[in-house]
Design an enzyme around this catalytic site. Structure first.
Site, PDB file in Angstrom:
ATOM      1  N   GLU A 286     -15.946   2.798  -1.785  1.00 23.85           N
ATOM      2  CA  GLU A 286     -14.744   3.273  -1.106  1.00 23.85           C
ATOM      3  C   GLU A 286     -14.906   4.700  -0.585  1.00 23.85           C
ATOM      4  OE1 GLU A 286     -11.713   2.513  -4.063  1.00 23.85           O
ATOM      5  OE2 GLU A 286     -11.397   0.491  -3.293  1.00 23.85           O
ATOM      6  N   ASP A 360     -10.206  -6.396  -8.471  1.00 22.17           N
ATOM      7  CA  ASP A 360      -9.629  -5.056  -8.655  1.00 22.17           C
ATOM      8  C   ASP A 360      -8.323  -5.088  -9.432  1.00 22.17           C
ATOM      9  OD1 ASP A 360      -9.039  -2.420  -8.562  1.00 22.17           O
ATOM     10  OD2 ASP A 360      -8.511  -2.370  -6.446  1.00 22.17           O
ATOM     11  N   GLU A 388      -0.999  -0.493 -11.272  1.00 21.35           N
ATOM     12  CA  GLU A 388      -1.176  -0.454  -9.815  1.00 21.35           C
ATOM     13  C   GLU A 388      -0.688  -1.730  -9.140  1.00 21.35           C
ATOM     14  OE1 GLU A 388      -5.141   0.490  -8.608  1.00 21.35           O
ATOM     15  OE2 GLU A 388      -4.760   0.143  -6.484  1.00 21.35           O
TER      16      GLU A 388
END
Lengths: 706, 706
Positions: A286, A360, A388
């Site tokens: 990323e 993820d 998240e």
């Protein structure tokens, strides 16, 4: 004056006495109301011995003693006398374990090889008392199953917390090292109460400035605050630091100047923090720099740091969370492809840190195939305590249920399946605790859900996730239910009905979120960027950041084909699992759309076609939030008004959010299925265009919208 | 086991009982230890009547009653009986005033025309009891001198607080409206205890999103939380909002579509918040959009909004903080030049909001000449409670001392000077409270120093600035000393020696910061961007953001010539002040370098040449911090350990900072003066290059370094 009348006396006092603001977490030590129980503790605990090898009053022994005196005094009114003794014999409970029990003379003894073992014993004893357990004939030994039990803080130097939903970073960098918030010690104390023995202070999306002297001075101050509680400090290393703060032209791991720079830098760090734990590194992931920028491998990068850390006994936790836009392979295969060839090529003080699933931290994923794959490298499990993909601190999701799924999952890397899962001996838990492959190093990491919010975690019940993470890190054989029950009692008191209700709410909460957001193995269909709420329509220039890449909805059906006719990500798993998951009929339905593109009319175990089953799952999620609300409402008057109201408000919001998830996803998928909502599913409140138009700005924890 | 020994019993308990974390501010209500005093209150307060015109139990009456019962109970142990009555006669204490006293029957009465007057009376009475004043024969009336007493929050929607040094924004926009932090009410309660009756929720560097329905729903929730405490909500209006959220092509204030948009938008706001107060606007200033973008005037812009607010009795506070890079006039003249021609051209519901000085909240400035200049427009005084130029929340500066300088300053706009300042009748205080020019509208604004830090203000003693602002907003005739003394007693208890010491520390603290940072009228020589610490060398592409623009150091001397031979900014003041300040011999030395470029060898009143005097001021500042440290150290044991330690740590940091200021500035100015440090000034710890090289990153409150 025309008349006088007395004001109603029923008004609630709203003055800020802040008695129940959640700050105390599970460490409450309120007086036990059961008098006979209290008397039994008074009888057992008037004299307590600490026995260590050294017998020296260290700062750790001091805080252990303070904790125990205050705890027993608060719980029973007794002022215990505490003595310290030494025992030269090395006992079998290792560097951090302890034994609790009463000796022949009636003295209660906490025995450990080390000071921190005593501290852990103190917290264990207090937990037993808080939960009303008998200790009169107690004789128990406890040792942690995993050596390094860490929190990872994704905290930036400006105090923004990436994916943080409980305020801002606890670390007040500007005020440090001179001004030290008393909360630092309270944080370390809470960690120690669970056996958490390390904390990574900085974001994996790292900033090299943390490695400069002004910041190292501050890091040293935090380390000093944490040290009495046995919490060691770790940092994240930005791979390009030699360029950014070192003045070098390269960060090539094979360049001798780079190696020399890291060696000097790491030596310098240890002058500030003599017990510095080591680094977590996110490299070539990323946008982060890494060894591949120079044509080198992850092993080259990790070993560079490991060699410099080794003389100080520091470790490198190298993250396996890597994937690339230009890689056309299924994203969930990429880390496996990249790391498998490197197995066995890492230094002894390197551990590969792997997220529980291959994607993820989705609400539900199969375990990462690397756990079964890499047998010659210590593997760390990275869990995300912060929510998240579970509604931040607005929604309730007790994550221990999910973590246990992963820990107990059998990788089948012990050879051919031998029937019962427990018999294969190759669960994720046994791989990461080092017993499966006789690893000398074992690590577990949890991405913290703490912040400056007064109650630490935003959602009052999200404290349970911090708690459960710590308890499982110490002993992964504990059940999600026993931890939930324990936490509920510690945090809300001894009323059995209260404990039962809260435990029930916690245990159901994970599947509730899965149901209203990503049921049946759906994944990565959340809103873009902040990841809050639905976004099955999200299209990004990068396919692997687009929702369709994952749900693959079309007029025929839904789900990602990862079998041999698809991406064949299945091949990264053991043959037993390939057989089980690769077959549409035997694949567990909670992973169905992870592995298969399933026709809309495919009949599931319930007898419903996929479309109806999907709709009913979404509806069920909403219904379950309503049930949780009712269950919580039943606690009114049994628990304090402040925490009651705070949770109640969050459940109200969660219901709104759950309805949005359901309506948005069903309207979107309906464009493909062209089928009506089945009976029992509420009609959407708005049309699809409305849900697509919702633009949430300034959502917490989103780095792109600061 | 080799031996046993008992652990020292002197260890301090460090468990987080958080008893004295500062959250309670000045509203503590701890039991009065003086028994006879307590008895006298019990005697006077067993029965209390609230008398209002309506006699109705409103939410405000409810909170007033709760506050009074809890307060008296905490302070005395008494459970008072409180009755509510009504009186049709309008009394002379206006919309917010009150009367306190005991009637013939011995009943204590709080009498007001309105409910909020009762609430203010309750807080006044409690303050009298907290400070041990006799109330047996009390008979007093109090009314505020200024109508709108506001806090301005420079809070962004992502919870960053521009120039905020106490954590992050209290407004949890993401959680609102459903989840409401109990702190909202505690905030409003603290405001009400001082008579603060309005709060501007958002940054003057405004975001138009706050005016959209999702945010208005959240604003309405905050307004609902604050309303019982008499705190009305205001917002900042981004002038380009018609384009950004309205879809118009222009924000020209004379465009009928723009006017219609604002009218509809403001009508809409009132559907969410029926008692919405109005707007603060920063226009054509530091990059903000404004009417000049379309060739229009500030009056055109302000009147546009005022016309739309007028039907709802809302007001516009239009800021006079304007200056432009392309304007070659002395920055401190620019606002005067721009606004004077507009005097009398604003609608009745517009007030011009003016910072105390003509530059920007510097440690010491003369008052803004607009206060003396604009006679036909209501003028609001904007003070900065947050310490942008006073060391954030790290350093101590009791700002009431400075605010009183401004409030008591005579503008001499009443005609020729008549001797005593008090006789001219044209102090800044009398201009802003409306009495000087018979204004119908009066406003005072303080840029808040509050944030999520547990103690609200970061520095525990910075609470005194919030307190002093509120007290002066209600009654600007109070002295800085009396407010300091009152606050010290409320916050740290009745010990006279403690009160005396804290009062002394507070009263000296402002001049201490001035001395070590910008003495003798120096200004704007702080570090760039974050404004923390010294930066006399700062050079920016914009001259008016460069330090030299302000200090004008050269081989001959130091200071800005603003007399007739210089920029002649002096001409913006009354003749009396031009004569006083324009003459190097009569200009007060604390403004010397503001108005004059003074030769290095010019002899000051002390007999020292300027250079030596400058050096000695810097040294004195450092010395005074050390004295404050000693004075604070003398409180050890007299006050709680937690707040003691926190302030002590901040003083340690302040001494380091003060030395940096001194050394950096003297080394820099020495490059021009070429003179040695005089006797008594400590040699610098580093060379100038070192100080120039210090780059502070991620300092709190700095919008450029998020």
């Amino acid at each position: 004056m025309s008349y006088l009348r007395y004001l109603a006396l029923t008004l609630t006092l709203t003055l800020s006495l802040s008695a129940e603001d959640g700050y105390r977490l599970w460490l409450r030590y309120d007086l036990i109301t059961d008098e006979s129980l209290r008397a039994s503790y008074v009888h057992s605990l008037s004299r307590i011995n600490f026995i260590t090898r050294s017998g020296v009053v260290s700062p750790t022994i001091s805080v252990a003693r303070e904790e125990l005196i205050a705890g027993i005094n608060g719980l029973t009114g007794l002022k215990s006398e505490i003595a310290l003794g030494s025992s030269v014999a090395q006992s079998n409970f290792g560097a951090e374990g302890f034994a609790l029990g009463r000796n022949a003379t009636g003295t209660f003894t906490i025995h450990a090889n080390t000071d921190v073992g005593i501290l852990y014993g103190v917290f264990d004893l207090l937990r037993r008392i808080q939960t009303g357990q008998s200790i009169e004939t107690l004789n128990v030994t406890s040792t942690p199953k995993i050596q390094q039990r860490l929190l990872n803080h994704w905290d930036d130097l400006n105090r923004f917390v990436e994916r943080g939903y409980a305020g801002f970073s606890l670390w007040e960098w500007f005020n440090l090292p001179t001004v030290r918030n008393p909360r630092y010690r309270d944080y370390a104390r809470a960690c120690a109460s669970l056996g958490i023995n390390g904390t990574v202070l900085t974001n994996v999306n790292a900033n090299a400035l943390i490695l400069t002297p002004p910041y190292l001075t501050k890091v040293a101050a935090l380390a000093e605050e944490f040290r009495p509680y046995g919490v060691r400090v770790y940092l994240t290393a930005r791979f390009s630091a030699p360029i950014e703060i070192g003045g070098l032209k390269t960060a090539d791991p094979l360049d001798p100047a780079v190696a020399a720079w890291w060696k000097a830098k790491i030596d310098e760090i240890y002058t500030y923090v003599p017990d510095f734990g080591g680094f977590v590194v996110k490299a070539n992931s990323e946008g982060q720099p890494g060894p591949q920028d120079y044509g080198r491998t992850h092993a080259d990068g990790a070993n560079l740091l490991a060699d410099a850390l080794a003389p100080h006994a520091g470790i490198v936790m190298w993250r396996a969370f890597v994937y690339a836009a230009e890689n056309t392979q299924d994203r969930v295969k990429q880390a496996y492809r990249e790391f498998m060839p490197l197995d066995g090529k890492f230094r002894d003080n390197v551990v590969i840190q792997i997220k529980n699933g291959p994607l993820d931290f989705m609400p539900r994923e199969p375990f990462s195939p690397l756990f079964g794959g890499m047998t010659r490298t210590p593997l760390a499990l990275e869990l995300q305590i912060t929510q998240e993909y579970f509604g931040g601190s607005t929604q309730l999701a007790y994550l221990a249920s999910m973590w246990k799924e992963v820990l107990d999952a059998d990788t089948f890397n012990a050879g051919p399946a031998r029937g019962e899962l427990v018999e294969s001996g190759a669960t994720v838990a046994r791989i990461i605790d080092g017993t499966r492959h006789n690893q000398h190093l074992s690590v577990i990491a949890g991405v913290a859900n703490t912040g400056t919010d007064r109650n630490w975690t935003g959602h009052p019940l999200a404290q349970a996730n911090w708690y459960a993470y710590g308890r499982l890190a110490w002993d992964h054989t504990l059940s999600a239910e026993s931890i939930a029950r324990e936490w509920a009692q510690l945090t809300y008191g001894p009323n059995p009905a209260t404990i039962q209700t809260i435990t029930k709410i916690l245990l159901g909460s994970l599947e509730t979120v899965v149901n209203y957001s990503m049921p049946l193995g759906l994944h990565h269909i959340m809103a873009e960027g902040h990841h809050y709420g639905p976004g099955p329509w999200v299209e990004h220039a990068r396919p692997d950041w687009s929702s369709r890449y994952y749900h693959q909805a079309d007029p025929l059906g839904l789900g990602a084909n990862r079998g041999v006719t698809g991406s064949n990500a299945l091949e990264t798993y053991a043959p037993e699992l390939r057989a089980l998951w690769g077959n549409l009929e035997t694949c567990p339905e909670n992973l169905l759309l992870w592995f298969h593109h399933v026709p809309w009319d495919h009949q599931l175990k319930s007898g419903h076609p996929l479309w109806d089953e999907l709709c009913l799952h979404y509806q069920q999620g909403v219904d379950e939030v309503r049930v949780m609300q009712q269950e919580w409402a039943s606690l009114k008057g049994s628990i304090d008004a402040e925490r009651f109201a705070e949770v109640q408000a969050r459940f109200r919001r969660q219901e709104l959010d759950a309805r949005d998830w359901r309506d948005a996803c069903l309207l979107y998928f309906q464009e493909f299925s062209k089928r009506p909502l089945p009976t029992g599913v509420e009609p959407p409140a708005h049309d699809l265009a409305y849900y697509k138009s919702v633009k949430l700005r300034y959502a917490p924890g989103h780095p792109g919208d600061k």
